[in-house]
Write a protein that holds these residues in place. Structure first.
Motif, PDB file in Angstrom:
ATOM      1  N   ALA A 182      -9.995  -6.933   1.876  1.00  0.00           N
ATOM      2  CA  ALA A 182      -9.551  -7.111   3.662  1.00  0.00           C
ATOM      3  C   ALA A 182      -8.782  -6.256   4.052  1.00  0.00           C
ATOM      4  CB  ALA A 182      -9.259  -8.418   3.735  1.00  0.00           C
ATOM      5  N   LYS A 183      -7.569  -6.188   2.623  1.00  0.00           N
ATOM      6  CA  LYS A 183      -6.665  -5.134   3.161  1.00  0.00           C
ATOM      7  C   LYS A 183      -6.900  -3.086   2.571  1.00  0.00           C
ATOM      8  CE  LYS A 183      -2.729  -8.982   2.279  1.00  0.00           C
ATOM      9  NZ  LYS A 183      -2.331  -9.583   1.715  1.00  0.00           N
ATOM     10  N   ASN A 184      -7.415  -3.147   2.202  1.00  0.00           N
ATOM     11  CA  ASN A 184      -8.051  -2.181   1.617  1.00  0.00           C
ATOM     12  C   ASN A 184      -6.950  -1.129   0.725  1.00  0.00           C
ATOM     13  OD1 ASN A 184     -10.358  -1.686   2.487  1.00  0.00           O
ATOM     14  ND2 ASN A 184      -9.354  -0.816   3.865  1.00  0.00           N
ATOM     15  N   THR A 185      -6.563  -1.855  -0.647  1.00  0.00           N
ATOM     16  CA  THR A 185      -5.931  -1.806  -1.979  1.00  0.00           C
ATOM     17  C   THR A 185      -6.306  -2.451  -3.197  1.00  0.00           C
ATOM     18  OG1 THR A 185      -5.081  -4.371  -2.135  1.00  0.00           O
ATOM     19  CG2 THR A 185      -3.844  -2.424  -0.427  1.00  0.00           C
ATOM     20  N   VAL A 186      -5.962  -1.493  -4.392  1.00  0.00           N
ATOM     21  CA  VAL A 186      -6.343  -1.851  -5.481  1.00  0.00           C
ATOM     22  C   VAL A 186      -4.838  -1.319  -6.376  1.00  0.00           C
ATOM     23  CG1 VAL A 186      -6.839   0.032  -6.160  1.00  0.00           C
ATOM     24  CG2 VAL A 186      -7.758  -1.223  -6.989  1.00  0.00           C
ATOM     25  N   ASP A 187      -4.610  -2.361  -7.070  1.00  0.00           N
ATOM     26  CA  ASP A 187      -4.558  -2.324  -8.245  1.00  0.00           C
ATOM     27  C   ASP A 187      -4.398  -2.267  -9.167  1.00  0.00           C
ATOM     28  OD1 ASP A 187      -2.313  -4.939  -6.355  1.00  0.00           O
ATOM     29  OD2 ASP A 187      -1.896  -2.900  -5.932  1.00  0.00           O
ATOM     30  N   LEU A 188      -3.379  -1.743 -10.710  1.00  0.00           N
ATOM     31  CA  LEU A 188      -3.718  -1.986 -11.721  1.00  0.00           C
ATOM     32  C   LEU A 188      -2.991  -2.494 -12.915  1.00  0.00           C
ATOM     33  CD1 LEU A 188      -5.630  -0.909 -13.560  1.00  0.00           C
ATOM     34  CD2 LEU A 188      -4.322   1.412 -14.762  1.00  0.00           C
ATOM     35  N   GLN A 189      -2.746  -3.734 -13.040  1.00  0.00           N
ATOM     36  CA  GLN A 189      -1.844  -4.418 -14.424  1.00  0.00           C
ATOM     37  C   GLN A 189      -1.991  -3.915 -15.230  1.00  0.00           C
ATOM     38  OE1 GLN A 189       1.092  -6.295 -13.226  1.00  0.00           O
ATOM     39  NE2 GLN A 189       1.349  -5.826 -15.451  1.00  0.00           N
ATOM     40  N   MET A 190      -1.044  -3.463 -16.160  1.00  0.00           N
ATOM     41  CA  MET A 190      -0.973  -2.320 -17.271  1.00  0.00           C
ATOM     42  C   MET A 190       0.437  -3.333 -17.991  1.00  0.00           C
ATOM     43  SD  MET A 190      -1.504   1.369 -16.123  1.00  0.00           S
ATOM     44  CE  MET A 190       0.391   1.769 -15.433  1.00  0.00           C
ATOM     45  N   SER A 191      -0.455  -3.696 -19.189  1.00  0.00           N
ATOM     46  CA  SER A 191       0.292  -3.661 -20.533  1.00  0.00           C
ATOM     47  C   SER A 191       0.492  -3.599 -21.455  1.00  0.00           C
ATOM     48  CB  SER A 191      -0.191  -5.825 -20.337  1.00  0.00           C
ATOM     49  OG  SER A 191       0.012  -6.493 -19.511  1.00  0.00           O
ATOM     50  N   SER A 192       1.126  -4.101 -22.416  1.00  0.00           N
ATOM     51  CA  SER A 192       0.685  -3.389 -23.576  1.00  0.00           C
ATOM     52  C   SER A 192       1.216  -2.015 -23.688  1.00  0.00           C
ATOM     53  CB  SER A 192       0.186  -4.253 -24.691  1.00  0.00           C
ATOM     54  OG  SER A 192      -0.209  -5.709 -24.844  1.00  0.00           O
ATOM     55  N   LEU A 193       1.615  -1.386 -23.027  1.00  0.00           N
ATOM     56  CA  LEU A 193       1.756  -0.062 -22.815  1.00  0.00           C
ATOM     57  C   LEU A 193       2.014   1.102 -24.412  1.00  0.00           C
ATOM     58  CD1 LEU A 193       3.296  -0.187 -18.994  1.00  0.00           C
ATOM     59  CD2 LEU A 193       0.833   0.354 -20.652  1.00  0.00           C
ATOM     60  N   LYS A 194       1.179   2.467 -24.771  1.00  0.00           N
ATOM     61  CA  LYS A 194       1.460   2.969 -25.764  1.00  0.00           C
ATOM     62  C   LYS A 194       2.055   3.772 -24.711  1.00  0.00           C
ATOM     63  CE  LYS A 194      -2.351   0.450 -27.498  1.00  0.00           C
ATOM     64  NZ  LYS A 194      -3.863   0.776 -28.220  1.00  0.00           N
ATOM     65  N   PRO A 195       2.402   4.910 -25.568  1.00  0.00           N
ATOM     66  CA  PRO A 195       2.833   6.210 -25.595  1.00  0.00           C
ATOM     67  C   PRO A 195       1.785   7.151 -25.322  1.00  0.00           C
ATOM     68  CG  PRO A 195       4.048   5.787 -27.649  1.00  0.00           C
ATOM     69  CD  PRO A 195       3.073   4.740 -27.039  1.00  0.00           C
ATOM     70  N   ASP A 196      -0.108   6.553 -25.665  1.00  0.00           N
ATOM     71  CA  ASP A 196      -1.313   7.309 -25.561  1.00  0.00           C
ATOM     72  C   ASP A 196      -1.264   7.382 -24.224  1.00  0.00           C
ATOM     73  OD1 ASP A 196      -2.422   7.480 -27.856  1.00  0.00           O
ATOM     74  OD2 ASP A 196      -1.157   8.771 -27.275  1.00  0.00           O
ATOM     75  N   ASP A 197      -0.615   5.989 -23.179  1.00  0.00           N
ATOM     76  CA  ASP A 197      -0.625   5.803 -21.466  1.00  0.00           C
ATOM     77  C   ASP A 197      -0.126   7.070 -21.004  1.00  0.00           C
ATOM     78  OD1 ASP A 197      -1.373   2.708 -22.673  1.00  0.00           O
ATOM     79  OD2 ASP A 197      -3.066   3.731 -22.456  1.00  0.00           O
ATOM     80  N   THR A 198       0.899   8.168 -21.516  1.00  0.00           N
ATOM     81  CA  THR A 198       1.811   8.716 -20.547  1.00  0.00           C
ATOM     82  C   THR A 198       1.132   9.400 -19.827  1.00  0.00           C
ATOM     83  OG1 THR A 198       3.556   7.935 -21.874  1.00  0.00           O
ATOM     84  CG2 THR A 198       3.097  10.323 -20.601  1.00  0.00           C
ATOM     85  N   ALA A 199       1.216   9.448 -18.572  1.00  0.00           N
ATOM     86  CA  ALA A 199      -0.203  10.230 -18.159  1.00  0.00           C
ATOM     87  C   ALA A 199       0.656  10.198 -16.246  1.00  0.00           C
ATOM     88  CB  ALA A 199      -0.902  10.247 -17.782  1.00  0.00           C
ATOM     89  N   VAL A 200      -0.329  10.822 -15.332  1.00  0.00           N
ATOM     90  CA  VAL A 200      -0.068  10.833 -13.833  1.00  0.00           C
ATOM     91  C   VAL A 200      -2.040  10.166 -13.415  1.00  0.00           C
ATOM     92  CG1 VAL A 200      -0.205  12.334 -11.936  1.00  0.00           C
ATOM     93  CG2 VAL A 200       1.084  13.104 -13.568  1.00  0.00           C
ATOM     94  N   TYR A 201      -0.856   8.924 -12.647  1.00  0.00           N
ATOM     95  CA  TYR A 201      -2.529   8.290 -12.767  1.00  0.00           C
ATOM     96  C   TYR A 201      -2.330   8.153 -11.310  1.00  0.00           C
ATOM     97  CZ  TYR A 201      -1.790   6.120 -17.192  1.00  0.00           C
ATOM     98  OH  TYR A 201      -2.102   5.316 -18.457  1.00  0.00           O
ATOM     99  N   TYR A 202      -3.915   8.571 -10.967  1.00  0.00           N
ATOM    100  CA  TYR A 202      -4.464   8.514  -9.657  1.00  0.00           C
ATOM    101  C   TYR A 202      -5.240   7.318  -9.460  1.00  0.00           C
ATOM    102  CZ  TYR A 202      -3.018  13.747 -10.821  1.00  0.00           C
ATOM    103  OH  TYR A 202      -2.086  14.522 -10.834  1.00  0.00           O
ATOM    104  N   CYS A 203      -4.875   7.379  -7.845  1.00  0.00           N
ATOM    105  CA  CYS A 203      -5.373   6.040  -6.945  1.00  0.00           C
ATOM    106  C   CYS A 203      -6.583   7.202  -7.156  1.00  0.00           C
ATOM    107  CB  CYS A 203      -4.364   5.972  -6.462  1.00  0.00           C
ATOM    108  SG  CYS A 203      -5.809   4.787  -5.397  1.00  0.00           S
ATOM    109  N   TYR A 204      -7.936   6.395  -6.896  1.00  0.00           N
ATOM    110  CA  TYR A 204      -9.796   7.275  -5.798  1.00  0.00           C
ATOM    111  C   TYR A 204      -9.733   6.360  -5.295  1.00  0.00           C
ATOM    112  CZ  TYR A 204     -14.296   8.028  -7.760  1.00  0.00           C
ATOM    113  OH  TYR A 204     -15.316   8.374  -6.852  1.00  0.00           O
ATOM    114  N   ALA A 205     -10.954   6.316  -4.465  1.00  0.00           N
ATOM    115  CA  ALA A 205     -11.819   5.781  -3.958  1.00  0.00           C
ATOM    116  C   ALA A 205     -12.891   6.469  -3.368  1.00  0.00           C
ATOM    117  CB  ALA A 205     -10.899   5.242  -1.934  1.00  0.00           C
TER     118      ALA A 205
END
Length: 120
Positions: free
Chosen positions: A74-97
């Protein structure tokens, strides 16, 4: 045109959590797929999590059990809850549609990206 705006990136210690948000706006459109990709330095952009409208959600194996995607159609939104983060998760995160507008082709849209840095 469809515009995607991300928020929520930043610096976090390993084991910590972050929540990314993305909002889509623009002319009348229908979003089919919506989600997140990421690109680490020197690497190709890769899928993190994508959810299809009324369909399945796909997660990268590397984030299963740690990341959760949620979408509000309804709001045209998307979330990403990230837990237990690791150094390998380091990146630029891009929203996609993947979205379509009346009378036009279905196209892929990308946000400008938000940097997530996980320190060890």
């Amino acid at each position: 045109q469809v515009q995607l705006v991300e928020s929520g990136g930043g610096l976090v210690q390993a084991g910590g959590s972050l929540r990314l948000s993305c909002a889509a706006s623009g002319s009348i459109f229908t979003i089919n797929d919506m989600g997140w990709y990421r690109q680490a330095p020197g690497k190709q952009r890769e899928l993190v999590a994508v959810t299809s409208s009324g369909g399945p959600t796909n997660y990268a194996d590397s984030v299963k059990g740690r990341f959760t995607i949620s979408r509000d159609n309804a709001k045209n939104t998307v979330d990403l809850q990230m837990s237990s983060l690791k150094p390998d998760d380091t990146a630029v995160y891009y929203c996609y549609a993947k979205a379509s507008q009346p009378g036009l082709l279905t196209l892929n849209y990308w946000g400008k990206g938000t940097l997530v840095t996980v320190s060890s």
